[in-house]
Design a protein around this motif. Sequence first.
Motif, short mmCIF file in Angstrom:
data_model
loop_
_atom_site.label_atom_id
_atom_site.label_comp_id
_atom_site.label_asym_id
_atom_site.label_seq_id
_atom_site.Cartn_x
_atom_site.Cartn_y
_atom_site.Cartn_z
N TYR A 171 0.83 -1.21 0.00
CA TYR A 171 0.00 0.00 0.00
C TYR A 171 0.87 1.25 0.00
CZ TYR A 171 -3.27 3.56 1.58
OH TYR A 171 -4.02 4.71 1.69
N GLY A 172 1.87 1.27 0.86
CA GLY A 172 2.75 2.43 0.94
C GLY A 172 3.50 2.67 -0.35
N VAL A 173 3.97 1.60 -0.98
CA VAL A 173 4.71 1.74 -2.23
C VAL A 173 3.79 2.25 -3.34
CG1 VAL A 173 5.89 0.44 -4.04
CG2 VAL A 173 6.48 0.05 -1.66
N ILE A 174 2.56 1.75 -3.37
CA ILE A 174 1.59 2.24 -4.37
C ILE A 174 1.31 3.72 -4.16
CG2 ILE A 174 -0.81 2.08 -5.11
CD1 ILE A 174 -0.63 -0.94 -4.56
N GLU A 175 1.14 4.14 -2.88
CA GLU A 175 0.86 5.53 -2.58
C GLU A 175 2.02 6.45 -2.93
OE1 GLU A 175 -2.17 7.10 -0.85
OE2 GLU A 175 -2.63 5.45 -2.20
N ILE A 176 3.25 5.93 -2.86
CA ILE A 176 4.42 6.73 -3.23
C ILE A 176 4.28 7.27 -4.64
CG2 ILE A 176 6.86 6.53 -3.87
CD1 ILE A 176 6.64 6.92 -0.97
N GLY A 177 3.73 6.44 -5.53
CA GLY A 177 3.56 6.88 -6.92
C GLY A 177 2.65 8.08 -7.04
N GLU A 178 1.72 8.27 -6.07
CA GLU A 178 0.80 9.39 -6.11
C GLU A 178 1.29 10.57 -5.27
OE1 GLU A 178 -2.09 9.72 -7.82
OE2 GLU A 178 -1.64 7.83 -8.82
N THR A 220 2.46 10.13 5.99
CA THR A 220 1.57 8.97 6.15
C THR A 220 2.06 7.79 5.33
OG1 THR A 220 -0.31 10.47 6.49
CG2 THR A 220 -0.80 8.16 5.94
N THR A 221 2.47 8.07 4.11
CA THR A 221 2.96 7.00 3.24
C THR A 221 4.23 6.37 3.80
OG1 THR A 221 2.02 8.08 1.30
CG2 THR A 221 3.72 6.46 0.91
N LEU A 222 5.17 7.21 4.22
CA LEU A 222 6.42 6.69 4.78
C LEU A 222 6.14 5.90 6.05
CD1 LEU A 222 8.90 9.67 4.27
CD2 LEU A 222 8.86 7.49 3.06
N SER A 223 5.20 6.36 6.87
CA SER A 223 4.85 5.64 8.10
C SER A 223 4.27 4.26 7.78
CB SER A 223 3.84 6.45 8.92
OG SER A 223 4.36 7.71 9.29
N THR A 224 3.47 4.20 6.72
CA THR A 224 2.89 2.92 6.32
C THR A 224 3.98 1.95 5.86
OG1 THR A 224 0.89 4.08 5.59
CG2 THR A 224 1.19 1.82 4.82
#
Length: 507
Positions: free
Chosen positions: A213-220, A227-231
């Motif tokens: 999930y975090g890696v997918i969010e990095i793209g956005e 939040t993304t890094l925490s995930t």
Amino acid sequence: MINQGNRRWWVLGALAVGILAVGLDMTILNLALPILATDLHATNRDLQWFADAYNLIFAAMLLPAGLLGDRLGRKRLLIIGLLVFGLASVGCAYASSSLELIVGRALLGLGAALLVPLSMSIIPVLFSEEERPRAIGVWMMANALGIPLGPIVGGWLLNNYWWGSVFLINIPLVIIALIAVSILLPESRCEVNQKVDTIGILASSLGLVSLTYGVIEIGEKEWGDITTLSTIIGGILCLVVFILWEKRSQQPLIDPSLFQSSKFTWGSILAAVISFIMFGVLFVTPQYFQAVQGVNALNSGLRLLPLVFGLLIGAPVSDKLQSKLGTRSTMTLGFLILSAGLAFGANTSMNSGYGFASIWVTIVGFGIGLALPAAMDVAMSPLSAERSGVGSALIMSLRQVGGTMGVAILGTILSSSYRNNLELSGIPEDVTEIVQRSVSAGTAVAQKIGSPALLNSVHASFITGMEMMLWVCGGAAVIGLLLTITFIQKKTDSSRIPQHEQNSIGE
């Protein structure tokens, strides 16, 4: 080894058809997103989850699926997986809201998670050491072909039928596999009576979900989003807990002795490296074809056919080379060709036409076709029949994470380079914001306002980002080459894991 004569090849062929449906589902939905946004009144967030729900559940359930197949019976779980995948396809096709489609996509991911490792796990059970490279080549070909064929099949279906047809295409494939598995495949399972490792399942699933999930969010949201890094950090911590737990558990989800084999460890790592590269190439090339070369989605899919051609040629050649030259030489040659193709592609310019792209894409496909089946064979070779399910699932989990990381990391490199190289002086701020989102948005805006200079800047910036991305892919291929030369043995090791679980397939 279960001696079923030619029947085992029919089983493998039928399962390959089912695996083809899984590969198609990874890319076929992308073409339907604009239609879904209108018909289901979907928001941008909904559109993202249509794709992400599948990937998250698929990544999270691979390891538990392999374990359950070893315990409860691989044939039984394969039939369940096919049924879930088929029913979920029907549910997605006739979904009347965004929520229904998201749930359906999650169930598709569950069905795929059962099909992929368990269809792979029957290879050490049914096939001898001499037959295994060929069997893995067939399996890998079906798994790989579905991804680039998705845009082609999806484009044709959307041109002729309603959007639900991109899911209903799975049904005949599932039926073929279901009939063959039910009639021809013998049941096999691990004979060791072992409890289910609940903590291991929860820690690995939560870790893989969070990391993916975090890696997918990095793209956005890019790397600076807290939040993304925490995930991602939370996912990594869960995986660390999982590893520590597996070391002390009496009945672990993953047999720690798997990693005592350099063949399993390095074969899995190299397969993940190849997936990193392959998913990156599949991420950038459709955008290049559509936004820069100006073709539609269907023609973009057709322009990926050289990649498919390279894979089709590479996989059987890999089988023959392994028998004559050995696995390490085959993998070395594959990584060399892959590196050359990526370096060739990294020299793409504004004036490069499709002829140039078709050459380097074909070379890349051929290199992947040589290296990937060989890497999978190395990774699977130490697996006893009793542990083939969970071992295969672990290999596929690493490949899935490698592919997801490829899209996220390489996509971030692409988008950052694209934004940093844009020439936007004199462009209104609201227009600048849209142009910076993506090359497709930038192209649409430049054409709408009639600005050849902006259009040229958008295309040139994207090509610069693509060049940088392909150089990084080439660097990953060189690393794979060095790892192959360093850690893959010339001759087959006779050891198996674990010794007391050896079956009749000797190494």
